[in-house]
Scaffold this active site. Sequence first.
Site, PDB file in Angstrom:
ATOM      1  CG  ASP A  19      -1.666  -1.372   1.259  1.00 31.64           C
ATOM      2  OD1 ASP A  19      -2.647  -1.639   0.797  1.00 31.64           O
ATOM      3  OD2 ASP A  19      -1.479  -1.898   2.278  1.00 31.64           O
ATOM      4  N   GLY A 275       3.278  -9.841  -3.988  1.00 38.82           N
ATOM      5  CA  GLY A 275       2.203  -8.665  -3.773  1.00 38.82           C
ATOM      6  C   GLY A 275       1.856  -8.092  -5.224  1.00 38.82           C
ATOM      7  CD  GLU A 276      -1.068  -3.222  -6.891  1.00 44.68           C
ATOM      8  OE1 GLU A 276      -2.015  -3.896  -6.074  1.00 44.68           O
ATOM      9  OE2 GLU A 276      -1.403  -2.379  -7.172  1.00 44.68           O
TER      10      GLU A 276
HETATM   11  O1  TRH Z   1       4.871  -5.986   0.724  1.00 43.79           O
HETATM   12  P1  TRH Z   1       3.754  -6.635  -0.117  1.00 43.79           P
HETATM   13  O2  TRH Z   1       3.575  -7.963   0.057  1.00 43.79           O
HETATM   14  O3  TRH Z   1       2.505  -5.920  -0.306  1.00 43.79           O
HETATM   15  C1  TRH Z   1       1.211  -6.399  -0.337  1.00 43.79           C
HETATM   16  C2  TRH Z   1       0.643  -6.374  -1.901  1.00 43.79           C
HETATM   17  O4  TRH Z   1       0.740  -5.060  -2.099  1.00 43.79           O
HETATM   18  C3  TRH Z   1      -0.680  -6.730  -1.565  1.00 43.79           C
HETATM   19  O5  TRH Z   1      -1.415  -6.442  -2.964  1.00 43.79           O
HETATM   20  C4  TRH Z   1      -1.632  -5.909  -0.592  1.00 43.79           C
HETATM   21  O6  TRH Z   1      -2.705  -5.989  -0.602  1.00 43.79           O
HETATM   22  C5  TRH Z   1      -0.879  -6.391   0.747  1.00 43.79           C
HETATM   23  O7  TRH Z   1       0.554  -5.976   0.488  1.00 43.79           O
HETATM   24  C6  TRH Z   1      -1.571  -5.424   1.782  1.00 43.79           C
HETATM   25  O8  TRH Z   1       4.377  -6.504  -1.769  1.00 43.79           O
HETATM   26  P2  TRH Z   1       4.734  -5.561  -2.640  1.00 43.79           P
HETATM   27  O9  TRH Z   1       3.303  -4.852  -3.143  1.00 43.79           O
HETATM   28  O10 TRH Z   1       5.729  -6.014  -3.844  1.00 43.79           O
HETATM   29  O11 TRH Z   1       5.336  -4.129  -1.880  1.00 43.79           O
HETATM   30  C7  TRH Z   1       6.644  -4.424  -1.508  1.00 43.79           C
HETATM   31  C8  TRH Z   1       7.185  -2.804  -1.822  1.00 43.79           C
HETATM   32  O12 TRH Z   1       8.610  -3.121  -0.977  1.00 43.79           O
HETATM   33  C9  TRH Z   1       7.720  -2.569  -3.046  1.00 43.79           C
HETATM   34  O13 TRH Z   1       7.586  -1.203  -3.238  1.00 43.79           O
HETATM   35  C10 TRH Z   1       9.044  -2.776  -3.238  1.00 43.79           C
HETATM   36  C11 TRH Z   1       9.655  -2.395  -1.943  1.00 43.79           C
HETATM   37  N1  TRH Z   1      10.797  -2.918  -1.446  1.00 43.79           N
HETATM   38  C12 TRH Z   1      11.813  -2.153  -1.237  1.00 43.79           C
HETATM   39  O14 TRH Z   1      11.716  -0.706  -1.108  1.00 43.79           O
HETATM   40  N2  TRH Z   1      13.050  -2.594  -0.893  1.00 43.79           N
HETATM   41  C13 TRH Z   1      13.400  -3.979  -0.697  1.00 43.79           C
HETATM   42  O15 TRH Z   1      14.369  -4.325  -0.256  1.00 43.79           O
HETATM   43  C14 TRH Z   1      12.298  -4.917  -1.020  1.00 43.79           C
HETATM   44  C15 TRH Z   1      12.474  -6.385  -1.139  1.00 43.79           C
HETATM   45  C16 TRH Z   1      11.001  -4.422  -1.452  1.00 43.79           C
END
Ligand code: TRH
Length: 399
Positions: A19, A275-276
């Site tokens: 989010d 996730g997204e």
């Molecule tokens: O963290 P998530 O599992 O988020 C999830 C999904 O968005 C899902 O749809 C939602 O409903 C739920 O949360 C509540 O996965 P996502 O979406 O990939 O988000 C991770 C964020 O972290 C993304 O912006 C990339 C960032 N990131 C970093 O900034 N640094 C890192 O080292 C890593 C591994 C990720």
Amino acid sequence: MNKHTTCDIFCNVIDNYGDIGVSWRLARQLANENSLAVRLWVDDLGSFARLCPEADVTSKVQQCRGVEVCLWIKNFPEVQPADLVIEAFGCALPESYVVAMAAQQKSAWINLEYLSAEDWVHGCHGLPSPHSRLPLTKYFFFPGFTKQTGGLLLERGLLARRDTFQNDVAQQRGFWQSIGMEMPSAETLKISLFGYENTALRGLLDAWSGGSQPMLCLVPEGRILPQVGQYFGDAASRVGKAYSQGNLQVRVLPFVEQERYDELLWACDVNFVRGEDSCVRAQWAGKPFVWQIYPQHDAVHWQKLQAFLNLYEASLSTAARQAVQGLWQAWNNAGADGETTSTDSGQAWSAFAAARDELNRHAQNWGQQLVKNNLALNLLDFCQKIGKIRAFKIEGQQT
Ligand code: TRH
């Protein structure tokens, strides 16, 4: 366009980083590329600071990378509503703010929805939703992969930066040094592994350690890490730990700021994402990837996964299509109490690895196909169309 056009983005952090990840990315883009004066209201500064480490978690209002970041508290302050108001993922806006919007009658109110490749999105993207009591209309805005959706977040020049990185050995060496490693040998297959708890992990690690090719697996700190540690008999896995077995080396990385995560994806040959937002970033990385979808109680995530696969695989050969289906299913069938066995994921990996040449070409083409459908630009365009924000002048997208 100028800083006189204002934008408020509201983000309620439910769990994980998706989010705030999407909200923060959109906020930066609207502020830095489209010159809007953006305020990001977030109710969990701790999660925000993981993505933006210079943030001060004790500060209720602060400037971060061109965005005013405000702590969203229950007792919401009296503020002037912005020209563009974005509620991320249907989070309910403060009542006082909604009333002020109704009184002012100048805001474009957008509900930015979750990403989905399902067909029903085409019929819902852009739909108005009149308020039950007040003279206000909110509009649904759906990210997506087709022209009938709002597209995907893509920063200006991202793909050019990626190409420069991938063609420049010095930049790559710099990246590896920044994570405390020597540049891996050319024959080493490099994998990033960002995921939720997953019982299919053991099978993959077995396949990687027992295979004939040297493998390097980089694991950002997070939910899958305890299982990685367990595999190597370490109950206290943490950042900086390194493991090896057979042909497999594993390194645990810190969670890095959001911009630097892209470099990790660009530097690896195959990316496991979840996730997204990380799933979209893997698509911009132009490399084969494996998506662990966010699991939902009623298993609707299965339809969502398959809908994306149907689009993504459409132009693949039968063998490559089966290889992608096989590994993605094995990886997703295995939630905490899933059904995938170690043999399933290990075998699925072998087929996926065998299809890598085709999957590499496909990943590049797929990204190119999506480039024109830029979410931030589409959103500004949409606001112009609904007639609220006349000051917007949309600049052309440069990648
Ligand atoms: O963290 P998530 O599992 O988020 C999830 C999904 O968005 C899902 O749809 C939602 O409903 C739920 O949360 C509540 O996965 P996502 O979406 O990939 O988000 C991770 C964020 O972290 C993304 O912006 C990339 C960032 N990131 C970093 O900034 N640094 C890192 O080292 C890593 C591994 C990720």
